[in-house]
Scaffold this motif. Structure first.
Motif, mmCIF file in Angstrom:
data_model
loop_
_atom_site.group_PDB
_atom_site.id
_atom_site.type_symbol
_atom_site.label_atom_id
_atom_site.label_comp_id
_atom_site.label_asym_id
_atom_site.label_seq_id
_atom_site.Cartn_x
_atom_site.Cartn_y
_atom_site.Cartn_z
ATOM 1 N N GLY A 82 53.527 48.865 66.154
ATOM 2 C CA GLY A 82 52.760 48.966 67.534
ATOM 3 C C GLY A 82 53.176 47.770 68.386
ATOM 4 O O GLY A 82 53.415 47.713 69.414
ATOM 5 N N LEU A 83 53.458 46.673 67.641
ATOM 6 C CA LEU A 83 53.622 45.498 68.586
ATOM 7 C C LEU A 83 55.109 45.245 69.052
ATOM 8 O O LEU A 83 55.478 44.626 70.030
ATOM 9 C CB LEU A 83 53.366 44.082 67.715
ATOM 10 C CG LEU A 83 51.986 43.739 67.510
ATOM 11 C CD1 LEU A 83 51.934 42.445 66.656
ATOM 12 C CD2 LEU A 83 51.246 43.313 68.832
ATOM 13 N N ALA A 91 47.023 46.226 73.304
ATOM 14 C CA ALA A 91 46.922 45.785 71.814
ATOM 15 C C ALA A 91 45.508 44.909 71.721
ATOM 16 O O ALA A 91 44.960 44.983 70.731
ATOM 17 C CB ALA A 91 48.278 44.972 71.673
ATOM 18 N N SER A 92 45.436 43.905 72.683
ATOM 19 C CA SER A 92 44.321 43.012 72.433
ATOM 20 C C SER A 92 42.978 43.675 72.502
ATOM 21 O O SER A 92 41.969 43.460 71.726
ATOM 22 C CB SER A 92 44.185 41.967 73.667
ATOM 23 O OG SER A 92 45.239 40.994 73.518
ATOM 24 N N ILE A 93 42.890 44.704 73.532
ATOM 25 C CA ILE A 93 41.613 45.395 73.319
ATOM 26 C C ILE A 93 41.337 46.316 72.198
ATOM 27 O O ILE A 93 40.340 46.277 71.577
ATOM 28 C CB ILE A 93 41.613 46.367 74.599
ATOM 29 C CG1 ILE A 93 41.598 45.478 76.146
ATOM 30 C CG2 ILE A 93 40.304 47.366 74.740
ATOM 31 C CD1 ILE A 93 41.853 46.410 77.346
ATOM 32 N N LEU A 94 42.378 47.033 71.933
ATOM 33 C CA LEU A 94 42.385 47.823 70.569
ATOM 34 C C LEU A 94 41.990 47.047 69.340
ATOM 35 O O LEU A 94 41.536 47.429 68.602
ATOM 36 C CB LEU A 94 43.763 48.787 70.633
ATOM 37 C CG LEU A 94 43.911 49.746 71.497
ATOM 38 C CD1 LEU A 94 45.374 50.409 71.225
ATOM 39 C CD2 LEU A 94 42.511 50.966 71.271
ATOM 40 N N TYR A 147 49.371 53.294 67.042
ATOM 41 C CA TYR A 147 49.573 52.658 65.735
ATOM 42 C C TYR A 147 48.603 51.462 65.689
ATOM 43 O O TYR A 147 48.131 51.232 64.516
ATOM 44 C CB TYR A 147 51.130 52.418 65.853
ATOM 45 C CG TYR A 147 52.003 53.337 65.544
ATOM 46 C CD1 TYR A 147 51.691 54.306 64.762
ATOM 47 C CD2 TYR A 147 53.220 53.165 66.356
ATOM 48 C CE1 TYR A 147 52.718 55.276 64.632
ATOM 49 C CE2 TYR A 147 54.238 54.198 65.828
ATOM 50 C CZ TYR A 147 54.077 55.191 65.110
ATOM 51 O OH TYR A 147 54.907 56.284 65.005
ATOM 52 N N ILE A 148 48.337 50.712 66.682
ATOM 53 C CA ILE A 148 47.574 49.636 66.761
ATOM 54 C C ILE A 148 46.049 49.970 66.461
ATOM 55 O O ILE A 148 45.365 49.404 65.825
ATOM 56 C CB ILE A 148 47.734 48.864 68.049
ATOM 57 C CG1 ILE A 148 49.095 48.136 67.737
ATOM 58 C CG2 ILE A 148 46.531 47.657 67.851
ATOM 59 C CD1 ILE A 148 49.392 47.323 69.383
#
Length: 295
Positions: A82-83, A91-94, A147-148
């Motif tokens: 995912g990254l 990404a940070s929120i998830l 994915y994340i």
């Protein structure tokens, strides 16, 4: 929670936050295959910790392997994939979905109690994270955000199952987790990725910088201590404190990647920090944390 254990967990969050930045740099700015990175990371860990694979197998070895699979191969496979393209804010929120997911799992599967005060602090801290990292339009659905999300579902499940493996030396846990990650990384890289030889030749610096950092700071120290702390304290106490990972990731992003320190970061941190203090203090049934296990 003992003060020493609190600061150890904060150091774990700092290393995890740094891994977010290092991983995004290595995977997003360089053609480094994610499964290859995971395999190299695991190989480095085994160079330092592989001797603990020779120790007698723990009583709940099968459950330990399931935990290692969830926290290692599944979590990192989804996360590194995912990254590659997921937005930093999304990404940070998830990543913070670990907190409600693991807390809810601990209530249903471990019968842990959250309480109104700690529950309110968890909710408020989650609001602080959203204030801190949210950007309009950043969460437009794409497969990499899925994915994340899957990465943190896997990590939440592994965090809950850690409570059931018993009193196992954290070094044995890290070693077996890394062996599983190495095997899964090699198989996945061979099946789904190409250009591994070219990566070694042309992008070895980002590959090995990210792998060495993740192996030493994250796998050996952070994951090892996280496993130890989850054997000593409720999931509903330890997991919410990992919300500090986003705070540290933001600070490191500003320092190392020249990201802008926006007002919402400061407001979000002002909400999160007192909540972290409340979560750490509100534990009515804390166990005495054991010293490092020698075996």
């Amino acid at each position: 929670m003992r003060l020493l254990d609190f600061w150890i967990l904060m150091l774990c969050c700092l290393f995890w936050g740094g891994n977010f930045v290092v991983g995004a740099w290595a995977l997003g700015n360089n053609p480094v295959p994610p499964f290859m990175l995971a395999a190299v990371r695991a190989a480095i860990v085994l160079i330092f910790m592989g001797v603990f694979l020779l120790k007698p197998l723990p009583e709940k070895f099968g459950l330990l392997l399931i935990v290692g699979l969830c926290v290692g191969a599944l979590h990192l496979g989804f996360l590194y994939t995912g990254l590659q393209t997921a937005s930093a804010s999304g990404a940070s929120i998830l990543s913070q979905m670990l907190i409600p997911l693991a807390t809810l799992m601990s209530v249903f599967f471990l019968k842990e109690k959250i309480g109104l005060v700690r529950g309110g602090a968890i909710a408020a801290a989650f609001v602080g994270v959203i204030v801190m990292v949210y950007e309009p339009g950043a969460l437009s659905l794409d497969i990499n955000l899925v994915y994340i999300f899957c990465a943190y579902v896997s990590l939440a499940l592994g965090s809950v199952l850690m409570r059931k493996v018993g009193n196992i030396d954290w070094r044995i846990y890290v070693s077996w987790m890394s062996l599983l990650l190495l095997m899964a990384g090699i198989i996945a890289s061979a099946a789904f990725e190409t250009g591994q030889v070219e990566t070694f030749r042309e992008n070895s610096v980002p590959l090995f910088l990210a792998a060495f950092y993740a192996a030493l700071a994250v796998s050996i120290f952070a994951h090892g201590q996280y496993f130890r702390l989850l054997q000593s304290y409720d999931v509903a106490v330890i997991v919410p404190l990992t919300i500090m990972t986003t705070v540290f990731a933001t600070i490191l992003g500003v320092i190392l990647l020249d990201e802008t320190l926006e007002p919402r970061y400061i407001v979000g941190a002002a909400i999160i920090l007192p909540c972290v203090f409340i979560i750490a203090r509100r534990q009515k049934s804390a166990k005495t944390a054991p010293e490092f296990i020698e075996s």
